[in-house]
Design a protein around this motif. Structure first.
Motif, short mmCIF file in Angstrom:
data_model
loop_
_atom_site.label_atom_id
_atom_site.label_comp_id
_atom_site.label_asym_id
_atom_site.label_seq_id
_atom_site.Cartn_x
_atom_site.Cartn_y
_atom_site.Cartn_z
N ALA A 402 0.61 -1.08 0.20
CA ALA A 402 0.14 -0.05 0.11
C ALA A 402 1.22 1.67 0.12
CB ALA A 402 -0.66 -0.02 1.00
N PRO A 403 0.27 2.25 -0.37
CA PRO A 403 0.98 3.44 -0.21
C PRO A 403 1.45 4.23 0.93
CG PRO A 403 -0.96 4.38 -0.84
CD PRO A 403 -1.42 2.54 -1.12
N VAL A 404 0.49 4.04 1.93
CA VAL A 404 0.13 3.97 2.67
C VAL A 404 0.43 3.81 4.06
CG1 VAL A 404 -1.45 5.87 4.64
CG2 VAL A 404 -1.24 5.34 2.59
N ALA A 405 0.42 3.86 4.93
CA ALA A 405 1.40 2.77 6.56
C ALA A 405 0.34 3.34 7.87
CB ALA A 405 2.56 2.89 6.74
N LEU A 406 -0.24 2.77 8.53
CA LEU A 406 -0.68 3.49 10.13
C LEU A 406 0.15 2.11 11.14
CD1 LEU A 406 -3.03 4.86 11.22
CD2 LEU A 406 -4.89 3.01 10.90
N ALA A 437 -10.79 7.58 7.47
CA ALA A 437 -10.82 8.83 6.77
C ALA A 437 -9.75 7.86 5.98
CB ALA A 437 -9.92 9.45 8.04
N LEU A 438 -8.52 7.15 6.23
CA LEU A 438 -7.53 7.61 4.70
C LEU A 438 -8.08 5.80 3.95
CD1 LEU A 438 -5.09 5.61 6.33
CD2 LEU A 438 -4.66 7.92 5.12
N ARG A 439 -9.36 5.15 4.06
CA ARG A 439 -9.92 4.54 3.18
C ARG A 439 -11.33 5.25 2.32
NH1 ARG A 439 -10.65 -1.06 2.62
NH2 ARG A 439 -12.89 -0.92 4.31
N ARG A 440 -11.90 5.93 3.01
CA ARG A 440 -12.92 7.34 3.03
C ARG A 440 -12.27 8.21 1.49
NH1 ARG A 440 -14.45 8.02 7.97
NH2 ARG A 440 -12.97 10.62 7.96
N ASP A 575 -11.15 14.14 6.40
CA ASP A 575 -10.81 13.74 5.47
C ASP A 575 -9.91 15.12 4.42
OD1 ASP A 575 -11.81 11.96 5.35
OD2 ASP A 575 -14.91 12.90 4.42
N ARG A 576 -10.05 16.61 5.31
CA ARG A 576 -9.38 17.66 4.93
C ARG A 576 -7.70 16.82 5.00
NH1 ARG A 576 -10.59 22.84 7.74
NH2 ARG A 576 -9.25 23.93 6.67
N ILE A 577 -7.28 16.73 6.40
CA ILE A 577 -6.42 16.70 6.55
C ILE A 577 -5.47 15.46 5.71
CG2 ILE A 577 -4.83 15.48 8.53
CD1 ILE A 577 -6.64 16.99 10.88
N ILE A 578 -6.31 13.83 5.18
CA ILE A 578 -5.71 13.39 4.59
C ILE A 578 -5.91 14.30 3.44
CG2 ILE A 578 -6.16 11.03 4.07
CD1 ILE A 578 -5.02 10.76 6.65
N VAL A 579 -6.46 14.15 2.72
CA VAL A 579 -6.79 14.99 1.12
C VAL A 579 -4.86 15.80 1.59
CG1 VAL A 579 -7.79 16.54 -0.48
CG2 VAL A 579 -8.84 14.82 0.51
N ASP A 580 -5.01 16.16 1.66
CA ASP A 580 -3.93 17.74 2.94
C ASP A 580 -2.19 16.64 2.57
OD1 ASP A 580 -5.72 19.88 1.89
OD2 ASP A 580 -5.07 20.48 3.84
N LEU A 581 -2.75 15.84 3.24
CA LEU A 581 -1.05 14.69 2.88
C LEU A 581 -0.95 13.53 2.14
CD1 LEU A 581 -1.97 13.28 6.54
CD2 LEU A 581 -0.19 14.52 5.99
N ALA A 582 -2.01 13.77 1.57
CA ALA A 582 -2.19 13.04 0.10
C ALA A 582 -1.28 13.34 -0.53
CB ALA A 582 -3.45 12.45 0.42
N GLU A 583 -2.33 15.00 -0.47
CA GLU A 583 -1.20 15.32 -2.27
C GLU A 583 0.34 15.75 -1.88
OE1 GLU A 583 -3.73 18.63 -2.63
OE2 GLU A 583 -2.03 19.92 -3.71
N THR A 589 -5.56 10.13 -4.31
CA THR A 589 -6.98 9.65 -3.47
C THR A 589 -7.89 9.77 -4.72
OG1 THR A 589 -7.34 12.31 -3.07
CG2 THR A 589 -6.29 11.02 -1.50
N ARG A 590 -9.82 9.01 -4.55
CA ARG A 590 -11.13 9.45 -5.11
C ARG A 590 -12.19 9.53 -3.82
NH1 ARG A 590 -9.73 4.87 -8.95
NH2 ARG A 590 -11.97 5.33 -10.04
N GLU A 591 -12.85 10.62 -4.16
CA GLU A 591 -14.33 10.38 -4.05
C GLU A 591 -14.76 9.65 -4.30
OE1 GLU A 591 -16.48 13.84 -3.87
OE2 GLU A 591 -15.47 15.18 -3.91
N LEU A 592 -15.16 8.75 -3.11
CA LEU A 592 -15.93 7.28 -2.59
C LEU A 592 -17.69 7.98 -2.87
CD1 LEU A 592 -13.74 5.21 -1.64
CD2 LEU A 592 -13.87 5.56 -3.71
N PRO A 593 -18.42 7.42 -2.74
CA PRO A 593 -20.38 7.02 -2.30
C PRO A 593 -19.99 6.24 -0.99
CG PRO A 593 -19.64 6.08 -4.71
CD PRO A 593 -18.43 6.15 -4.06
#
Ligand code: GAL
Length: 632
Positions: A402-406, A437-440, A575-583, A589-593
């Motif tokens: 995965a690109p991300v580790a927790l 949050a990562l999975r959203r 969501d804001r935090i994860i989107v910024d970090l990922a950027e 990232t992808r927006e999901l239903p």
């Protein structure tokens, strides 16, 4: 490794005449693995020293002749009644000082030397008889350490063993007194023999004392486990497995996992939602018949980390309503299939359903199986068979990094539980929120232990709530986009406030100057959207303030790629935090239903719809309980 299906079977529960047909029916459904034996001690050794394995021999003959591979369990989670005559003091003792009685299971204390030896002995006897039998292709040691709140035991055996453990850890009593701060309230000891277990104190025991007891108790599980590992290793080359239970956190699964080959766990999504997850009434109603969209995946990713070389299974998959949660609805049609595919997408080698047939007697008579008590097929069976057919028609899925580790750390759970400073929040809860949050954002996640010293394979690493940050990880984190906090590196290993105060990260000029906890109905708004809740830290220092409350209090401090979060965010803020970090990390990232989750593998991208509504994703309509995959 070809993925496969299995089931949990109890030949001792059924007339022998049924076994051959049961085995044939398993094979017909596409099931190729069967786990047996883990509760059958009273039938293996009805009285001390008298072994009756003829029935087990015949069960193995019958199951194997049908083409099934067998996992044999050591029956040590169900010591028979006669064991108490031998060891009246083997019972675990609860925090009120009451011995836990015979009449269900897991009543033993991990510290009891006699029972520990008896467990090793039955493992040896089984190993001698079946260890070289090629039909036994795996061994499960015990079952679900810690289930039913059984790790912490306040027995005499535990007290004696704890004193010894403390002596080994601290060497001299003055070192212990200093490490724990026992000068506070005149709690100083003159010798290790004066130290008791931290229950029944008038008000809270010293948190350092309590944390030491939790560490000790985890070590006792590991030591208990080691006896059976040694017995079986000498007698078999088949893989050794322990079967863990969801959100059981009182012992370190990484430590237990270190000596064995495969980590398996028990996935009861609807039971978990009702029984052991925080969440609003709306959330629980929405996911009532599907389970929480992230709870299973979290554990899949966790056990991929616990298993040697990433080897893990689902040993018990919920096939219908269970009996043990406050409320036990049936899975939405399709969910048994979805849960199975989700496990494979996260790398499970085997998904095994609990249980083959619903028992018409005893504690779990209201717990569904793949077949009903009258042997008619139950609804889960057709879904299992569908999974088997689908698996046969597609190439095996292969895990992709995965690109991300927790970072997940059991001692942090104990530290939080010992010193929560607020009702209703826990380390696990915070971790699951971060994971959600990562999975959203459509991300696949690897869970890693805090003992790693290299995270350079990951574009982004999160370590919220990690109570004490090991030096190696501290150094490793400086090379990647990293988010720590709240409450990361906040305490010493002994659960005291360090000076300099946390988070004390090289390259991040930030100090947590004060900590507040808030009642559940209180939130504070953050500039730009979202709120913080539960836990708020006052952040001082020169690092750049990335987020602040509308009152102007800093809640995120950053320098370069290193970030410290001083609060517990709600979903919007996460969501804001994860989107910024990922950027910043260059991760897409992808927006999901709502309720849809993705999982990326080397061969396929999978989508799982946990929501009760049909969703549209990437031009595909995915129905409730729907699974969709795209070949890579
Ligand atoms: C598991 C356990 C099984 C059975 C099942 C019921 O925790 O390993 O033996 O009790 O739960 O859902």
């Amino acid at each position: 490794m070809k993925r496969a299906l299995g089931t949990c079977y109890y030949p001792e529960h059924w007339p022998e005449e049924m076994w051959a047909q049961d085995a044939a029916n398993m094979i017909a459904a596409g099931i190729t693995w069967v786990r047996i034996g883990e509760f059958a001690w009273s039938r293996m050794e009805p009285t001390p020293g008298t072994f009756t394995f003829d029935w087990l021999d015949r069960a193995i003959d019958t199951l194997s002749a049908a083409g099934l591979k067998i996992i044999l369990g050591t029956p040590t989670c169900t010591p028979p009644r006669w064991m108490l005559d031998r060891f009246p003091d083997m019972l675990a003792v609860d925090a009120q000082g009451q011995p836990r009685k015979f009449g269900s299971r897991r009543h033993y204390c991990f510290s009891h030397a006699g029972y520990r030896a008896a467990s090793g002995r039955i493992a040896e006897v089984l190993g001698d008889r079946y260890g070289r039998d090629p039909r036994i292709q795996g061994w499960q040691i015990d079952n679900e350490y810690g289930c039913h709140d059984t790790v912490l035991s306040y027995s005499d055996a535990a007290r004696e063993a704890f004193r010894l453990w403390l002596r080994n850890r601290y060497g001299d009593i003055d070192a212990l007194n200093a490490a724990w701060g026992n000068v506070f309230w005149s709690m100083e000891y003159r010798g290790f023999d004066e130290i008791d277990l931290p229950n029944l104190t008038v008000t809270q025991a010293n948190p350092s004392h309590e944390l030491a007891f939790r560490r000790f108790s985890s070590d006792q599980v590991v030591a208990y486990h080691a006896v059976q590992v040694a017995a079986l290793r000498a007698r078999t080359d088949a893989p050794l497995i322990h079967n863990y239970m969801g959100r059981v956190l009182d012992f370190d699964h990484f430590d237990v996992g270190a000596s064995i080959d495969i980590a398996s766990w028990d996935s009861y999504p609807i039971g978990f939602l009702s029984d052991r997850l925080e969440g609003s009434a709306e959330h629980k109603a929405r996911y009532l018949q599907q389970g929480d969209p992230d709870m299973q995946a979290f554990h899949h990713d966790l056990y991929r980390a616990v298993g040697k070389d990433g080897r893990w299974w689902v040993m018990e998959q919920q096939p219908g309503p269970v009996n043990w949660a406050p409320h036990n609805p049936a899975p939405l049609p399709g969910m048994v299939r979805l849960w199975s595919w989700e496990a494979f997408a996260h790398g499970a080698e085997v998904v095994s359903y609990f249980r083959w047939r619903q028992a018409p007697f005893a504690q779990e008579q209201m717990h569904a199986g793949l077949r009903r008590p009258d042997d008619a097929p139950a609804p889960g069976l057709a879904e299992a068979a569908q999974v088997a057919q689908e698996m046969a028609q597609m190439p095996d899925v292969a895990v992709k990094k995965a690109p991300v580790a927790l970072v997940f750390d059991y001692p942090s759970e104990w530290a939080w539980a010992t010193l929560p400073q607020g009702d209703g929040f826990s380390y696990f809860r915070l971790m699951l929120d971060a994971y959600r949050a990562l999975r959203r954002q459509g991300l696949s996640v690897d869970i890693i232990p805090s003992t790693v010293d290299d995270v350079s394979d990951y574009a982004m690493v999160l370590a919220p709530g990690l109570a004490h940050l090991p030096d190696a990880l501290k150094t490793a984190l400086t090379g990647t986009v990293a988010l720590l906090g709240p409450r990361s590196n906040a305490v010493t290993k002994e659960l005291c406030i360090p000076v300099p105060m946390g988070p004390d990260l090289p390259g991040l000029n930030t100090t947590v100057a004060r900590v507040e906890s808030l009642p559940p109905n209180v939130t504070r708004a953050v500039k730009g959207g979202g709120t913080i809740q539960h836990l708020v830290e006052m952040l001082e220092g020169q690092a750049t303030t990335g987020l602040e409350t509308i009152m102007g209090d800093a809640i995120l401090k950053s320098e370069g790629a290193l970030h410290y979060l001083g609060a517990w965010p709600d979903e919007v803020l996460w969501d804001r935090i994860i989107v910024d970090l990922a950027e910043q990390a260059g991760v897409e990232t992808r927006e999901l239903p709502e309720g849809l989750r993705l999982r990326d593998t080397q061969t396929h991208l999978f989508a799982f719809n946990y929501s009760p509504d049909t969703v549209l994703f990437d031009g595909v309509q995915i129905p409730p309980a729907g699974v969709h995959w795209w070949a890579r």
